[in-house]
Design a protein around this motif. Structure first.
Motif, PDB file in Angstrom:
ATOM      1  N   GLN A 249       0.802  -1.223   0.000  1.00 25.21           N
ATOM      2  CA  GLN A 249       0.000   0.000   0.000  1.00 25.21           C
ATOM      3  C   GLN A 249       0.837   1.276   0.000  1.00 25.21           C
ATOM      4  N   ASP A 250       1.814   1.373   0.878  1.00 22.10           N
ATOM      5  CA  ASP A 250       2.582   2.616   0.987  1.00 22.10           C
ATOM      6  C   ASP A 250       3.563   2.779  -0.172  1.00 22.10           C
ATOM      7  N   ASP A 251       4.189   1.691  -0.594  1.00 21.26           N
ATOM      8  CA  ASP A 251       4.966   1.644  -1.836  1.00 21.26           C
ATOM      9  C   ASP A 251       6.008   2.757  -1.921  1.00 21.26           C
ATOM     10  N   ASN A 252       6.868   2.833  -0.919  1.00 25.85           N
ATOM     11  CA  ASN A 252       7.868   3.893  -0.872  1.00 25.85           C
ATOM     12  C   ASN A 252       9.095   3.545  -1.718  1.00 25.85           C
ATOM     13  N   ILE A 253      10.015   4.505  -1.850  1.00 27.07           N
ATOM     14  CA  ILE A 253      11.166   4.381  -2.741  1.00 27.07           C
ATOM     15  C   ILE A 253      12.228   3.443  -2.157  1.00 27.07           C
ATOM     16  N   ARG A 254      12.934   2.721  -3.051  1.00 27.70           N
ATOM     17  CA  ARG A 254      14.054   1.880  -2.668  1.00 27.70           C
ATOM     18  C   ARG A 254      15.224   2.149  -3.614  1.00 27.70           C
ATOM     19  N   THR A 600      -2.394   5.614  -4.328  1.00 34.19           N
ATOM     20  CA  THR A 600      -1.353   5.766  -3.311  1.00 34.19           C
ATOM     21  C   THR A 600      -1.989   5.934  -1.955  1.00 34.19           C
ATOM     22  N   SER A 601      -1.222   5.600  -0.935  1.00 32.18           N
ATOM     23  CA  SER A 601      -1.713   5.795   0.423  1.00 32.18           C
ATOM     24  C   SER A 601      -1.622   7.263   0.829  1.00 32.18           C
ATOM     25  N   GLY A 602      -0.962   8.085  -0.002  1.00 35.11           N
ATOM     26  CA  GLY A 602      -0.806   9.493   0.320  1.00 35.11           C
ATOM     27  C   GLY A 602       0.326   9.759   1.291  1.00 35.11           C
ATOM     28  N   LYS A 607       4.380   9.754  -3.038  1.00 33.92           N
ATOM     29  CA  LYS A 607       2.933  10.007  -3.018  1.00 33.92           C
ATOM     30  C   LYS A 607       2.488  10.808  -4.236  1.00 33.92           C
ATOM     31  N   THR A 608       3.403  11.607  -4.805  1.00 36.80           N
ATOM     32  CA  THR A 608       3.084  12.346  -6.032  1.00 36.80           C
ATOM     33  C   THR A 608       4.171  12.089  -7.068  1.00 36.80           C
ATOM     34  N   TYR A 609       3.799  12.210  -8.331  1.00 39.07           N
ATOM     35  CA  TYR A 609       4.744  11.971  -9.422  1.00 39.07           C
ATOM     36  C   TYR A 609       5.465  13.275  -9.752  1.00 39.07           C
ATOM     37  N   LYS A 610       6.792  13.260  -9.630  1.00 41.84           N
ATOM     38  CA  LYS A 610       7.600  14.436  -9.934  1.00 41.84           C
ATOM     39  C   LYS A 610       8.438  14.135 -11.166  1.00 41.84           C
ATOM     40  N   GLN A 611       7.948  14.590 -12.305  1.00 43.74           N
ATOM     41  CA  GLN A 611       8.611  14.314 -13.572  1.00 43.74           C
ATOM     42  C   GLN A 611      10.023  14.900 -13.584  1.00 43.74           C
ATOM     43  N   ASP A 612      10.951  14.149 -14.157  1.00 44.26           N
ATOM     44  CA  ASP A 612      12.323  14.644 -14.284  1.00 44.26           C
ATOM     45  C   ASP A 612      12.429  15.672 -15.403  1.00 44.26           C
ATOM     46  N   LYS A 613      13.574  16.328 -15.464  1.00 45.30           N
ATOM     47  CA  LYS A 613      13.819  17.378 -16.449  1.00 45.30           C
ATOM     48  C   LYS A 613      15.130  17.097 -17.194  1.00 45.30           C
TER      49      LYS A 613
END
Length: 768
Positions: A249-254, A600-602, A607-613
């Motif tokens: 559920q939380d699905d955090n970064i690794r 997302t669990s928020g 929790k939000t998608y931050k597109q790269d540049k």
């Protein structure tokens, strides 16, 4: 007889003459020896083994049909009767039951909804008449090299592979296609080796090389490119279920990406496959193990992890070990061992005891099931390998890490005191029963006393040349990568329910040859690509289509849509947008708004998608960030793996959604605009620009008719945009790559549209 009756009669005659049963009845008239492996076992496995197979808990009437001595024995309920009596169908109870019309006696029983055909019944009868000889399952018999089949056309074979392919073709009245055109061969090997299309410069170089070994030299050149390791790594990321988040559920970064960098590096330096596997299974247990060998063990730690408060630590710890066991058995051994987690395998000679003996190899690690919720999240879970700047400078130079911070990677580590392992009742973590020790299924290959009973011993057993599976399974994977279908179609199942090999002697020959030549992966790939089989044209003839619609016998080259990642790679590379940086952290390219936020669990960093540049937007598909709960949409639409478990065979679908992606995806539109701008800036007129773009994308020069159609489309679009300047400006401003203001206008928009049309040709994203 009226005309309709004549047509109907002809149809019936055609149906009878072409039906499988009619063909098979003719086969039974021959003196061919019936094979248990290739004729009988598939029938029994599909219809009988569920009740009369390896699973003791589901076995009916005490009758077991997968082992000869059990099948020949007296029946438990009727001691004067026998399941199978060699040479005597009339006294074999099995034969009586399969031909019976009595619902109380017939087998399979009516309520099973299974039924044997008349041909299958006749086949079993003939097998019993011939002695009912049982054979070990073909995949559990060590492979061996047989004498090469003879070939009538001595000029056709390029190497040993072609002898086996010719023999099967000849049996079915097929002949090989002519060799493909030089431009098609170049595109084919470039896509298969690097996953990238050949540049116009490479096309010109190959076209101008008239030497007899020009093709072989080009294969060697491509195998030395760093892009080769990236292409091979894409396959291995599916097998190792690599992802950039934890799942659940939380699905955090690794931060497992240094493992991906290692896989690319290992393929590029051509680490022998036996070492490649050994390091991943037990690199930490090698004598004087270094950080590279320990990093390789991250293979075992790529599974999902929970960070949800309130979970039971032991439940999830067991879940992680189950995942390791299943990934090993499926990805490396090609067996469906997971079927034996809760009970004895219904089809393969693998008991629940066997399963937990294999489980025991992975059960001796300090890994935890739960290390805290997302507020305490770390980018790696215990045990952890810390990679520092000096490690990269000295030993791990292949890791692409630009700053000085430490990197954390989840890896393997062994407990000093072995943890006890038990058979779990119905596979439940809290239902231990009998204790077991580390061991492997004897039906595959006995675990020799020379091996230590730990992961290092398991690795040694796996790559022992006596192991009948490891080499076969990998050779089959590479064959599937190149031809779209393995010699064994069920790539992850070499067991009783798996498909039989289409070319068993070839599979065995390649498996033995692979081991004899030092498990050399690059040599194997070159061997396949050098064959006349591979070099054939992909032209489809109606006769061949009728005889062999699935092209199992390879009388033509297959036409295969590119894997999801390589579609992105082709668009980026052909347009000039591709950033050819190797390795490093995953990147977040364009994606429709709101996808992550809707699932997302928020909580947590993702929790939000931050597109790269910048340059990160134009990296290869291999590096696209994979969040397990919301995989990137474009790869999924093109049948990419969602990476939540080991995958050895992706499907290939054709859907309208795929066409919509190629027509409207911001990356495709930006790539079209970017390439068009380059061509106009180089001073090319519309015709020259279209020809150049076509050559870059398709990999060959366009035909006159193709140019005429595309020029006509260009003129129509130019006229449209001259009347709608705002529409032209809106189109060419797609994407974030810079564009010169002086180029913006109807010409650029029209040429962009033509290039988008070229990307949407079937040939653009198809290996032909």
């Amino acid at each position: 007889m009226n005309p309709l009756a004549l047509i109907f009669a002809a149809f019936i005659l055609l149906f009878v003459s072409c039906s499988p049963d009619r063909h098979n009845e003719l086969l039974l008239d021959s003196k061919e020896q019936i094979s248990y492996n290739y004729h009988i076992r598939p029938i029994l496995s599909d219809n009988c083994f569920a009740c009369h197979g390896p699973d003791a808990n589901k076995r009916e009437a005490g009758l077991r049909l997968d082992i000869a001595e059990n099948a020949y024995a007296a029946l438990k309920e009727y001691p004067d009767k026998f399941g199978i009596v060699p040479n005597s169908p009339s006294t074999s109870e099995v034969y009586h039951r399969i031909i019976s019309s009595d619902p109380n006696e017939m087998m399979p029983p009516p309520d099973s909804n299974l039924k044997l055909s008349e041909y299958e019944k006749a086949l079993i009868k003939k097998w019993i008449e011939q002695g009912a000889v049982y054979e070990l399952h073909w995949a559990f018999i060590p492979p061996r090299k047989v004498e090469l089949p003879s070939v009538k056309d001595k000029n056709w074979p390029k190497n040993e592979i072609d002898h086996f392919i010719w023999a099967k073709m000849n049996q079915r009245g097929l002949v090989p296609n002519p060799e493909a055109e030089k431009s098609a061969l170049l595109k084919r090997i470039s896509l298969d080796i690097t996953g990238l299309p050949p540049s116009p410069e490479l096309q010109k170089r190959f076209e101008n090389d008239k030497s007899p070994d020009a093709y072989e030299k080009m294969i060697d050149f491509l195998l030395e490119q760093k892009a080769y390791g990236e292409k091979m790594a894409t396959l291995w990321m599916d097998i190792s279920r690599y992802a950039d988040s934890y799942g659940y559920q939380d699905d955090n970064i690794r931060t497992q990406w240094p493992y991906r960098d290692w896989v690319i590096h290992a393929f590029n330096k051509n680490l022998p496959y036996d070492q490649f596997i050994t390091w991943q299974l037990a690199g930490d247990m090698l004598p004087n193990a270094n950080k590279e060998q320990i990093l390789a063990t991250a293979f075992n730690r790529n599974h999902k992890y929970t960070e949800e408060g309130g979970v039971i630590d032991e439940e999830y710890r067991v879940e992680y070990i189950l995942d390791k066991t299943n990934t090993f058995s499926k990805g490396i051994l090609g067996l469906t061992m997971e079927c034996a987690q809760c009970h004895d395998h219904k089809y393969d000679p693998v008991s629940q005891k066997n399963y937990f003996e294999l489980f025991a190899f992975f059960n001796n690690t300090p890994e935890k099931g739960y290390e805290g919720d997302v507020t305490q999240s770390k980018p790696a879970k215990t045990p952890i390998l810390w990679i520092e700047r000096n490690d990269i400078d000295e030993l791990l130079g292949f890791i692409n890490h630009k700053d000085s911070s430490k990197i954390m990677v989840s890896v393997m580590e062994e407990l000093k005191e072995p943890r006890k392992t038990y058979i779990l009742d119905r596979g439940l973590y809290d239902a231990p029963t009998l204790p077991v020790n580390p061991n492997t299924p004897e039906s595959v290959f006995a675990f020799d006393s020379k091996y230590p009973k730990n992961r290092l011993g398991l690795a040694q057993w796996t790559v022992d040349k006596k192991n009948p599976l490891t080499s076969r399974v990998f050779v089959n994977l590479i064959w599937q990568e190149i031809f779209g279908r393995g010699i064994v179609k069920s790539t992850g199942d070499f067991g009783m329910q798996g498909d039989l090999p289409s070319h068993p002697e070839l599979l065995d020959w390649l498996a033995v040859d692979f081991m004899e030549n030092g498990w050399d992966v690059k040599r194997l790939i070159k061997q396949i690509l050098s064959s006349a089989t591979y070099r054939q044209s992909s032209k489809v003839e109606n006769k061949k289509l009728k005889v062999d619609p699935e092209n199992i016998y390879l009388s033509r080259a297959p036409r295969l849509r590119l894997p999801a990642e390589n579609i992105r790679d082709l668009v980026l590379s052909s347009s000039g947008l591709l950033v050819q940086e190797v390795g490093g952290p995953s990147v977040k390219p364009y994606q429709p708004e709101g996808l992550w936020e809707a699932a997302t669990s928020g909580r947590g960093d993702l929790k939000t998608y931050k597109q790269d540049k910048g340059e990160k937007l134009y990296r290869r598909g291999l590096y696209t960030f994979i969040k397990l709960t919301v995989p990137p949409p474009m790869p999924i639409i093109f049948d990419g793996s969602n990476r939540d478990q080991c995958v050895v065979n992706r499907g290939r679908t054709n859907t309208p959604l795929q066409a919509l992606v190629m027509l409207n995806d911001p990356l495709v539109l930006e790539a079209s605009r970017y390439l068009a701008a380059q061509l106009i800036a180089d001073g090319m007129d519309s015709k020259a620009g279209i020809e150049n773009a076509f050559t870059r994308v398709i990999g060959r020069k366009p035909k006159t008719k193709e140019i005429e159609i595309l020029e006509s489309y260009y003129e129509a679009e130019l006229s449209r945009f001259q009347k709608n300047i705002e529409g032209a400006i809106s189109l060419v401003k797609q994407g974030e790559s810079p564009i010169s203001e002086e180029l913006i206008g109807p010409n650029l928009a029209a040429l962009s549209q033509v290039i988008t049309a070229i990307y949407n040709l079937e040939e653009a994203i198809t290996k032909i």
